[in-house]
Design a protein around this motif. Structure first.
Motif, PDB file in Angstrom:
ATOM      1  N   PRO A  68      33.991  42.798   3.643  1.00  0.00           N
ATOM      2  CA  PRO A  68      33.418  41.715   2.833  1.00  0.00           C
ATOM      3  C   PRO A  68      34.506  40.819   2.243  1.00  0.00           C
ATOM      4  CG  PRO A  68      32.352  43.811   2.320  1.00  0.00           C
ATOM      5  CD  PRO A  68      33.526  44.131   3.209  1.00  0.00           C
ATOM      6  N   GLY A  69      34.359  39.536   2.455  1.00  0.00           N
ATOM      7  CA  GLY A  69      35.271  38.565   1.870  1.00  0.00           C
ATOM      8  C   GLY A  69      36.561  38.344   2.624  1.00  0.00           C
TER       9      GLY A  69
ATOM     10  N   LEU B  33      44.076  37.653  17.640  1.00  0.00           N
ATOM     11  CA  LEU B  33      43.189  38.713  17.157  1.00  0.00           C
ATOM     12  C   LEU B  33      42.533  39.487  18.295  1.00  0.00           C
ATOM     13  CD1 LEU B  33      41.402  36.713  14.285  1.00  0.00           C
ATOM     14  CD2 LEU B  33      43.276  38.360  14.049  1.00  0.00           C
ATOM     15  N   GLY B  34      43.006  39.261  19.524  1.00  0.00           N
ATOM     16  CA  GLY B  34      42.417  39.940  20.670  1.00  0.00           C
ATOM     17  C   GLY B  34      41.417  39.052  21.388  1.00  0.00           C
TER      18      GLY B  34
ATOM     19  N   PRO C 130      43.756  42.699   8.738  1.00  0.00           N
ATOM     20  CA  PRO C 130      43.468  44.041   9.267  1.00  0.00           C
ATOM     21  C   PRO C 130      42.612  43.959  10.525  1.00  0.00           C
ATOM     22  CG  PRO C 130      42.140  43.577   7.321  1.00  0.00           C
ATOM     23  CD  PRO C 130      43.124  42.468   7.421  1.00  0.00           C
ATOM     24  N   PHE C 131      42.681  44.991  11.354  1.00  0.00           N
ATOM     25  CA  PHE C 131      41.958  44.982  12.624  1.00  0.00           C
ATOM     26  C   PHE C 131      40.461  44.777  12.413  1.00  0.00           C
ATOM     27  CE2 PHE C 131      39.632  47.132  16.047  1.00  0.00           C
ATOM     28  CZ  PHE C 131      40.129  46.452  17.143  1.00  0.00           C
ATOM     29  N   ASP C 132      39.929  45.375  11.358  1.00  0.00           N
ATOM     30  CA  ASP C 132      38.489  45.274  11.096  1.00  0.00           C
ATOM     31  C   ASP C 132      38.176  44.153  10.112  1.00  0.00           C
ATOM     32  OD1 ASP C 132      39.672  46.458   8.908  1.00  0.00           O
ATOM     33  OD2 ASP C 132      38.101  47.986   8.630  1.00  0.00           O
TER      34      ASP C 132
ATOM     35  N   GLY D 108      47.545  36.768  12.962  1.00  0.00           N
ATOM     36  CA  GLY D 108      47.380  37.873  13.896  1.00  0.00           C
ATOM     37  C   GLY D 108      48.595  38.778  13.926  1.00  0.00           C
ATOM     38  N   GLY D 109      48.565  39.735  14.845  1.00  0.00           N
ATOM     39  CA  GLY D 109      49.647  40.704  14.950  1.00  0.00           C
ATOM     40  C   GLY D 109      49.477  41.835  13.949  1.00  0.00           C
TER      41      GLY D 109
END
Length: 253
Positions: free
Chosen positions: A139-140, A161-162, A132-134, A103-104
């Protein structure tokens, strides 16, 4: 066994920080705060995975005050950012306890790993990743994250991750992570360990003002959460005090 206190649709364990550090060895920890409470009013998947987590602590001075007002007081706030350093320092000489930080922002988990390892005097954090945030829409990407965690051999997974997203990641991927025995969804704790976000003075958290500190520190990132998303919690808690609160998902059915 700790007494449980009902806050809206969540059973919270009345446990102190010392008790948690001394007793928690393996499993899935949840540190409940206001943002999480609000997401649980709308996110059915998040709500239905709550039974996977035990213990559940109260990570909010506002919720501690609410529990007292409801006539079911808690003995205090137990935050993830307080628990985590106490936890790794307790186990710093146990080679069986190793961490993976997930995270972060870019590079933050790696900085936190270096700081923790320097503090404990060994390579306790054996892997780090800042997805990454998304990540959940690429995919993968989840497969890549799982592979990195498994390759590290870590026994403890710290996920930032929130709220909601990190708990879903843990429950969805738990069976694919056979070496991990302890799962810690701890939000911004990785940033605190990296020291890219300084913790407020203790009196700020004692008076329930950490939300204001975070808002002033990161206004563009935090304003929507603290000024729009979270204030309705007071309305829901008032409904509970009056005996009028209902499980939002049962009501829809």
């Amino acid at each position: 066994m700790a007494k449980k206190v009902r806050l809206l649709n969540v059973d919270v364990d009345d446990i102190t920080l010392d008790e948690l550090v001394d007793s928690f060895q393996e499993g899935l920890l949840l540190t409940l705060h206001v943002d999480m409470i609000m997401k649980l009013q709308k996110d059915r998947e998040f709500y239905e995975l709550l039974p996977n987590f035990s213990p559940v602590t109260c990570d909010s001075q506002i919720l501690v005050a609410a529990a007292k007002a409801l006539g079911t007081p808690l003995r205090g706030r137990v935050s993830g950012s307080d628990f985590f350093p106490r936890y790794y320092l307790k186990h710093k000489d146990d080679p069986r306890v190793t961490f993976f930080l997930c995270g972060g922002g870019p590079g933050i988990a790696e900085i936190a790993a270096r700081n923790i390892n320097a503090r404990v005097g060994r390579k306790m954090v054996v892997g780090a990743d800042s997805p990454p945030f998304d990540y959940d829409r690429r995919p993968g990407e989840v497969d890549r994250m799982v592979e990195r965690i498994n390759q590290s051999g870590a026994s403890v997974l710290v996920v930032g991750l929130g709220a909601g997203r990190q708990e879903k990641f843990i429950v969805r991927q738990r069976e694919r992570l056979p070496l991990v025995k302890t799962f810690l969804p701890l939000g911004g704790t990785i940033d605190y360990e990296a020291r890219t976000l300084e913790r407020p003075a203790s009196w700020v958290t004692d008076y329930g003002l950490e939300w204001l500190y975070r808002l002033l520190s990161e206004p563009r990132l935090r304003w929507r959460r603290y000024l729009l998303h979270q204030p309705p919690v007071l309305y829901y808690l008032t409904l509970q005090r009056l005996g009028l609160y209902r499980n939002p998902f049962a009501a829809r059915e």
